[in-house]
Design an enzyme around this catalytic site. Structure first.
Site, short mmCIF file in Angstrom:
data_model
loop_
_atom_site.label_atom_id
_atom_site.label_comp_id
_atom_site.label_asym_id
_atom_site.label_seq_id
_atom_site.Cartn_x
_atom_site.Cartn_y
_atom_site.Cartn_z
N SER A 117 39.68 59.16 23.74
CA SER A 117 38.83 59.82 24.55
C SER A 117 38.75 58.94 25.96
O SER A 117 38.48 59.64 26.38
CB SER A 117 37.12 59.45 24.08
OG SER A 117 36.44 58.09 24.23
N LYS A 154 33.76 54.05 26.56
CA LYS A 154 33.58 55.23 27.47
C LYS A 154 33.55 54.48 29.24
O LYS A 154 32.78 53.12 29.02
CB LYS A 154 32.34 55.38 27.19
CG LYS A 154 32.38 56.88 25.77
CD LYS A 154 33.53 57.95 26.40
CE LYS A 154 33.39 58.88 24.58
NZ LYS A 154 33.27 57.80 23.52
#
Lengths: 195, 195
Positions: A117, A154
């Site tokens: 990600s 993230k």
DNA sequence: ATTATAGGCGAACGAACGTTCTATGTCAAG
DNA sequence: CTTGACATAGAACGTTCGTTCGCCTATAAT
């Protein structure tokens, strides 16, 4: 002048080898052994020169502590600059990756990356990230966070009151945590090993 | 049992602090000082416990050498696993990034990346790459090469007799060196620091 | 030829070293 | 209360430590 330089280089190398093999600096009689000197005082004088060169230094107790030989990596310029000639190479500064990458020893952790990600930010599956557990996260930092019971890595974006976790891969969607967002640490470095 | 654990933890921490501040392990009388013990023999026995825990070890000469406290980074699992509770955390293994990333101390160099020709492989401008100058390059390795007078970092592809340098960015084209291809080293690791 | 300089040798010094021993105090288990 | 395990204190040991001194031998400079 040439042969004395060679001797010095060999001694620096021997000193470095002793330090990295034994985990500590030698005593003066041990210096005598690794330099093949049969008197301590000769070793004493030889060490004095290495001290002036920054290879090592001394305690207030007189004990030797490592200087430049502690740091294993020689710093060169950029990729474009290429490699210098062996002559210039000797003058290169050295650095320890531990010192370079870790600010806060107590709060530093190594985590393995398994998702993709963050591949858009150059963090690939299999990479290792160094996480500082103590640092307070700012907007724009890459963070390790627990949101709705799952741990992820993230980008953190703060806009006034709202907090969003943004992946660096268009295949994933930004996460707007509902209630329970826990930020465990800030990613301060990425490390990838080949081979 | 709780308070004795706390004392041990504090001593490990003090020992680690001494080592990283002074660049060497303490003598037994110094151990007495940092543990606030007024007898060497108490320090001697206290050190024996730390030795059994792998925090440090001893020479054949009896001198202390650092064990786990030498390595500054605690290894945790994957990002998904998140952070363990502080209780488990103490059991974590530690590692030195120097030892982890560098195989051959003499042949290791640090180079700064300035182009984006390898951004597809997760190597971005501003990253640092660790280059092993001694290693013989295999097909598929990322290498630092001088081709036609310029230094670049590219994938190396060998197909029989032919040698090609392949970037990891579609905006650049593979290079088929004419005559003069010099490979200076193999990229063994990538390091990126934030902040 | 003489001098200066540097490097190594060997002995000596007190201080600090690692190690061991016995003694003392503390605290929980029986 | 007694016992035993444990942590610390304190002294003692032979050894090694860092440091200094004087002497010798090369090599280089005058």
């Amino acid at each position: 002048m040439k042969s004395s330089d060679d001797k010095l280089r060999a001694r620096i190398s021997d000193m470095s080898a002793f330090f990295h093999k034994n985990g500590r600096m030698p005593s003066f009689s041990e210096v005598g052994e690794i330099f093949h000197l049969s008197s301590k005082s000769a070793a004493y004088k030889a060490v004095g020169k290495l001290e002036k060169m920054g290879v090592l230094s001394k305690d207030k107790r007189g004990k030797l502590i490592p200087g430049s030989i502690k740091s294993p990596v020689k710093i060169l310029g950029t990729v474009e600059a290429g490699f210098p000639s062996p002559a210039e190479e000797e003058l290169a500064d050295t650095i320890s990756l531990d010192d370079f990458l870790i600010k806060n020893r107590e709060a530093a952790f190594l985590l393995k990356v398994s998702g993709d990600s963050m591949s858009g930010a150059g963090i690939l599956p299999g990479d290792m990230v160094i996480v500082d557990k103590g640092q307070t996260p700012k907007s724009g930092d890459i963070v390790i966070a627990e949101v709705d019971g799952e741990w992820t890595m993230k980008y953190l974006r703060k806009r006034g009151e709202s907090v969003t976790l943004i992946p660096a891969n268009p295949n994933y969607k930004p996460i707007k945590p509902k209630n329970d967002l826990k930020i465990a640490g800030v990613v301060t470095a990425v490390v990838r090993k080949y081979g």
